[in-house]
Scaffold this active site. Structure first.
Site, short mmCIF file in Angstrom:
data_model
loop_
_atom_site.label_atom_id
_atom_site.label_comp_id
_atom_site.label_asym_id
_atom_site.label_seq_id
_atom_site.Cartn_x
_atom_site.Cartn_y
_atom_site.Cartn_z
N ARG A 242 1.75 -0.60 11.26
CA ARG A 242 0.41 -0.09 11.55
C ARG A 242 0.54 1.12 12.48
O ARG A 242 1.41 1.15 13.35
CB ARG A 242 -0.45 -1.17 12.19
CG ARG A 242 -0.68 -2.38 11.28
CD ARG A 242 -1.46 -3.48 11.99
NE ARG A 242 -1.68 -4.62 11.11
CZ ARG A 242 -0.84 -5.65 10.97
NH1 ARG A 242 0.29 -5.66 11.68
NH2 ARG A 242 -1.11 -6.65 10.16
N ARG A 333 1.51 1.93 4.39
CA ARG A 333 1.61 0.49 4.15
C ARG A 333 1.27 0.18 2.68
O ARG A 333 1.96 -0.59 2.00
CB ARG A 333 0.69 -0.27 5.11
CG ARG A 333 1.13 -0.14 6.55
CD ARG A 333 0.11 -0.66 7.54
NE ARG A 333 -0.14 -2.09 7.41
CZ ARG A 333 0.69 -3.05 7.85
NH1 ARG A 333 1.85 -2.72 8.41
NH2 ARG A 333 0.36 -4.32 7.74
N HIS A 357 1.91 -9.44 7.77
CA HIS A 357 0.74 -10.21 7.37
C HIS A 357 0.99 -11.69 7.63
O HIS A 357 2.14 -12.11 7.79
CB HIS A 357 0.42 -9.98 5.89
CG HIS A 357 -0.14 -8.63 5.61
ND1 HIS A 357 -0.22 -8.10 4.34
CD2 HIS A 357 -0.63 -7.67 6.44
CE1 HIS A 357 -0.75 -6.89 4.40
NE2 HIS A 357 -1.01 -6.61 5.66
N TYR A 367 5.34 -18.57 8.23
CA TYR A 367 6.77 -18.28 8.36
C TYR A 367 7.04 -17.71 9.75
O TYR A 367 6.22 -17.01 10.33
CB TYR A 367 7.19 -17.24 7.32
CG TYR A 367 7.38 -17.78 5.92
CD1 TYR A 367 8.35 -18.73 5.66
CD2 TYR A 367 6.58 -17.33 4.87
CE1 TYR A 367 8.54 -19.22 4.37
CE2 TYR A 367 6.76 -17.81 3.59
CZ TYR A 367 7.75 -18.76 3.34
OH TYR A 367 7.92 -19.24 2.07
#
Length: 405
Positions: A242, A333, A357, A367
């Site tokens: 980002r 992205r 994400h 995760y």
């Protein structure tokens, strides 16, 4: 005899306090220092009591008489005016301590340390511009849904539909903090669901066609501005983080030996690892001698104590002729997500995880940051090599076109 305005005005101080009586228990007390105080003597519950009405000239003779009549009305209703005055003062003090602005600032002070600077500065401006001028002094518990809606309508009226919705969300968080800290009973923003106009969803501009990626990257490589912005432009497509995460990168987060960039993602509230390809390491090594005196990899041009502005990369692209409908800071992205999947055929969960994400496994568990890290390292290097190949193809095509017309 009732007092007159000239008599009150011309009353001079004496060696000792004295009184000028107006009637029905009210009198003017003149102090040796010249102070003039309106007071009222009355009986309540069998005891003689006194009520402070005001100070002359701020409280005129006419106003003092009005206040006296109000006090006499309370007495006729069985209410002690002195006790009522104390309760009112306490209520007003409590209301001031629980004003929307004070509660909002208290809430903001607790959120600010865990937010990115870009985010908290936007929230701060939003409160100062759109909420405090209209609700700041109001008791938090007294603000109604229609009152909050009227404030949000002012934002809508200037065409800022997305800002209106975000302001409603911020106000809701402030009210819910007020509920949690016993300063109000409920969140009035909840009653405004569906009351605001929905902004038209606009996807961020991004170049995802491989034929156009090469020319874009060559243009970024050739940027003629500062070395810091040039490095950021070249690193953005390689890391596809980002924009706010890129510009606030710190040298302490870069591990050259492991070829990793580790930092905390405030948006998802999780740690993140960006495997650094050889090309990214080369850019950072080139930049390090220039900005190593700052904690930031990309410091501001004005001071080393702050990162570069959130518009630095975007402004550079605009100056290069890259239109806002072609590419933006977030566009890298979308570029990586699309091409890594459709052209290079990497697993979608690896891509999503590298995008920071909130990826979950088959059991619904998030995760951890090291999930598939070896595979992601290979993916990031393959991505960088693929981008180099696109740039080289563009250069070769230009040479051939120039040679053979």
């Amino acid at each position: 005899m009732p007092l007159t305005d000239p008599a009150v005005k011309l009353a001079k101080p004496k060696d000792k306090p004295y009184r000028l009586t107006d009637g029905e228990g009210m009198y003017l007390e003149v102090s040796p220092k010249g102070g003039k105080y309106w007071r009222m003597k009355y009986r309540f519950g069998g005891k003689e009591k006194r009520l402070s009405i005001g100070v002359y000239p701020a409280t005129s003779l006419k106003k003092a008489r009005q206040l006296r009549e109000q006090a006499r009305q309370h007495l006729s209703n069985g209410v002690d005016p002195s006790a009522l005055k104390q309760i009112t003062k306490l209520t007003n003090t409590t209301a001031a301590a629980n004003s929307f602005k004070l509660v909002a600032l208290e809430w903001f002070s607790k959120q600010k340390p865990i937010w990115a600077e870009n985010h908290w500065s936007k929230v701060e401006r939003m409160m100062e511009r759109d909420l405090f001028p209209f609700l700041g002094s109001r008791p938090l518990n007294g603000i109604t849904p229609p009152e909050l809606l009227a404030v949000l309508r002012k934002i809508e009226s200037r065409g800022a539909l997305e800002s209106a919705k975000r302001t409603k969300q911020i106000a809701g968080q402030i009210f819910r903090y007020g509920v949690a800290t016993a300063r109000c009973e409920r969140d009035p923003a909840q009653d405004l669901n569906g009351a605001l106009a929905n902004p038209i969803k606009q996807h961020r501009s991004a170049i995802t066609d491989p034929k156009l990626v090469g020319p874009l990257l060559n243009a970024l490589d050739g940027y003629q501005g500062t070395a810091v912005v040039n490095a950021a432009l070249r690193l953005a497509p390689l890391t596809f983080v980002r924009p706010g995460e890129l510009r606030t990168a710190k040298w302490a987060e870069i591990d050259f030996d492991k070829a990793e960039w580790r930092y905390y993602v405030t948006k998802t509230k999780s740690d993140h690892i960006v495997p650094l390809c050889k090309q990214a390491i080369d850019i950072l090594r080139e930049l390090q001698p220039l900005t190593c005196n700052s904690e930031y990899v990309f410091p501001s041009a004005r001071t080393l104590s702050r990162p570069m502005s959130d518009n630095a990369v975007l402004s550079a692209m605009r100056r290069m002729g890259i239109g806002k409908d072609e590419m933006c800071g977030h566009g890298f992205r979308a570029m990586a997500r699309t091409i890594l999947d459709e052209e290079l055929h990497f697993r979608p969960d690896w891509i999503e995880h590298q995008l920071a994400h909130a990826v979950k496994d088959v059991h619904g568990r998030a995760y951890n940051r090291t999930a598939h890290l070896p595979e992601r390292k290979k993916m990031m290097q393959a991505w960088a090599d693929y981008l180099d190949n696109l740039k080289a193809q563009t250069v070769n095509n230009n040479v051939i076109a120039a040679k053979f017309g």
